[in-house]
Design a protein around this motif. Sequence first.
Motif, PDB file in Angstrom:
ATOM      1  N   ASN A 155    -106.714 -35.366 -36.237  1.00 31.07           N
ATOM      2  CA  ASN A 155    -106.557 -33.989 -35.753  1.00 31.07           C
ATOM      3  C   ASN A 155    -105.272 -33.793 -34.951  1.00 31.07           C
ATOM      4  O   ASN A 155    -105.268 -33.205 -33.878  1.00 31.07           O
ATOM      5  N   ALA A 156    -104.152 -34.276 -35.471  1.00 27.59           N
ATOM      6  CA  ALA A 156    -102.858 -34.096 -34.795  1.00 27.59           C
ATOM      7  C   ALA A 156    -101.866 -33.483 -35.776  1.00 27.59           C
ATOM      8  O   ALA A 156    -101.786 -33.901 -36.930  1.00 27.59           O
ATOM      9  N   THR A 157    -101.124 -32.501 -35.309  1.00 22.43           N
ATOM     10  CA  THR A 157    -100.160 -31.777 -36.136  1.00 22.43           C
ATOM     11  C   THR A 157     -98.768 -31.878 -35.507  1.00 22.43           C
ATOM     12  O   THR A 157     -98.630 -32.267 -34.340  1.00 22.43           O
ATOM     13  N   PRO A 158     -97.711 -31.489 -36.245  1.00 23.73           N
ATOM     14  CA  PRO A 158     -96.373 -31.486 -35.644  1.00 23.73           C
ATOM     15  C   PRO A 158     -96.294 -30.610 -34.395  1.00 23.73           C
ATOM     16  O   PRO A 158     -95.562 -30.938 -33.459  1.00 23.73           O
ATOM     17  N   HIS A 159     -97.043 -29.513 -34.360  1.00 22.32           N
ATOM     18  CA  HIS A 159     -96.994 -28.652 -33.176  1.00 22.32           C
ATOM     19  C   HIS A 159     -97.646 -29.339 -31.972  1.00 22.32           C
ATOM     20  O   HIS A 159     -97.314 -29.026 -30.821  1.00 22.32           O
ATOM     21  N   ASP A 160     -98.551 -30.282 -32.226  1.00 24.53           N
ATOM     22  CA  ASP A 160     -99.168 -31.025 -31.122  1.00 24.53           C
ATOM     23  C   ASP A 160     -98.166 -31.961 -30.447  1.00 24.53           C
ATOM     24  O   ASP A 160     -98.326 -32.295 -29.267  1.00 24.53           O
ATOM     25  N   LEU A 161     -97.130 -32.380 -31.178  1.00 22.04           N
ATOM     26  CA  LEU A 161     -96.066 -33.173 -30.563  1.00 22.04           C
ATOM     27  C   LEU A 161     -95.355 -32.327 -29.511  1.00 22.04           C
ATOM     28  O   LEU A 161     -95.059 -32.796 -28.411  1.00 22.04           O
ATOM     29  N   ARG A 162     -95.065 -31.097 -29.872  1.00 25.30           N
ATOM     30  CA  ARG A 162     -94.410 -30.149 -28.960  1.00 25.30           C
ATOM     31  C   ARG A 162     -95.302 -29.884 -27.744  1.00 25.30           C
ATOM     32  O   ARG A 162     -94.820 -29.890 -26.595  1.00 25.30           O
TER      33      ARG A 162
END
Length: 464
Positions: A363-370
């Motif tokens: 449940n991790a997306t590129p926006h979660d990095l931000r």
Amino acid sequence: MPHLTLTTRFCESAGPADGRQVDYYDDEVKGLSLGVSPRGRKVWTFRYRNLASKPCRITMGVFSASLGLAEARTRARRLRTLVDDGIDPAAEKRIAKSRERDRAIGTFDDLAQAYFDACEKGIWTPKGKVKRKRSLDDERNVYRLHVKPHLGKLPPKEITRAVVKSRLREMFMSGIGAQTNKAHQMIRATYSFAIAEEIEPDIILYNPGMGFGRIAPIKPRLRTLKDDEWRVFWAALEALQREELLASKTGERIFMGPQMAIVLKLCSLLLQRKGEIVGMRWSELDLSQGVWLIPPERMKGGRLHLVPLSSWAISLIRQAASYTQGVQSDCVFPNPRNPSIPMRADSVSHGMRLLNQNIGITNATPHDLRRSGATAMTSERLEISPLIRSKVLGHAFDTGGGAAVTSLHYDANSYARAKRAALEAWQTLLGHIVRGEEQVAEFEPYATGPRQGLLGLPGVVSAI
């Protein structure tokens, strides 16, 4: 406006007057005129007044061998007969043109393309301004993925409110959240365009996207990566950048190019949106100064955004260039099929989803990095001001507690110095995390002394 009895010889020799367009009115047939442009182009026009006494005109065609004086007079007399009978020829022509256009709108896909074209050309501006390219691209993407495959071939009149709700509920029940509401918004906007522009006015009588609320409830996403997840994630990116074939816990091989690993690293370091990262262009970069200027049309907030670049980020950008040697493109991450445009933003989400499935991160997306970096900035580990964090993220309307009107209209600062220091602190902390070190980075927004860098800005962190 000279009036005379036109002759064929005169029409052939007629020219503009002093470089200006001139209309020569025929005394024999009332309303008929020959207009001559400054470049000598000759066009027949018929002028009249409709039943409301409003001046009207209709263009009959260009003066030519097939449309000479005799033929123009014949057509003008026919039009005069219609006017005398209470018919408005110009209005009838517009109606016929509208019907011809409507015949071209046979499916919802035709209507959607007409809507997108009108938005792109600035013809349809319901909010009083041209829709930004970024917003239009997002709408097109939502339509392509979620609407067109299911509704695209249906006639617009067959798409009822029940059909729209059924499709949106299918999306929501399959686990699609925010995109469900975006699809709803796109359908509603398309039919609003059709009704306002009177496309098939006798058939499209109401907007099937209106009359009900959001299908997907709005739930703010709170997912951030923990330190151990950062270490696993970064180790996988390092291996992919070395072009090693990774094996998942189940023994499945992970196939992903080193450019995608660089994109995900830059998303983590610079905390910009995935679309802004993959859309990066060499013309936006000044690597010698350590600056990336994202133009307003590529920013969600529609404002120019300055992103300070550390030596770590610059090193990754230079590495990305090494994979596209010989490719003529302004894009740092060109599309493999068409180098003139950047890599698709949704390919970043797909790549990270595939990687995470194989390394055990859920449940991790590129926006979660931000979000993870932004959360760390204002945590006790760094204690960076929320205002500076917002400036790093490119949030145009965060006022830091001040008046919104002041921030929007009177604050033209880029906060470059503070943003560079904040990103340096975050990247230093991230370096400690991925190396498994316990040291906590210190935020020094206005550092002086030997660490001071270009233009008095704090020095940048070196690559690890």
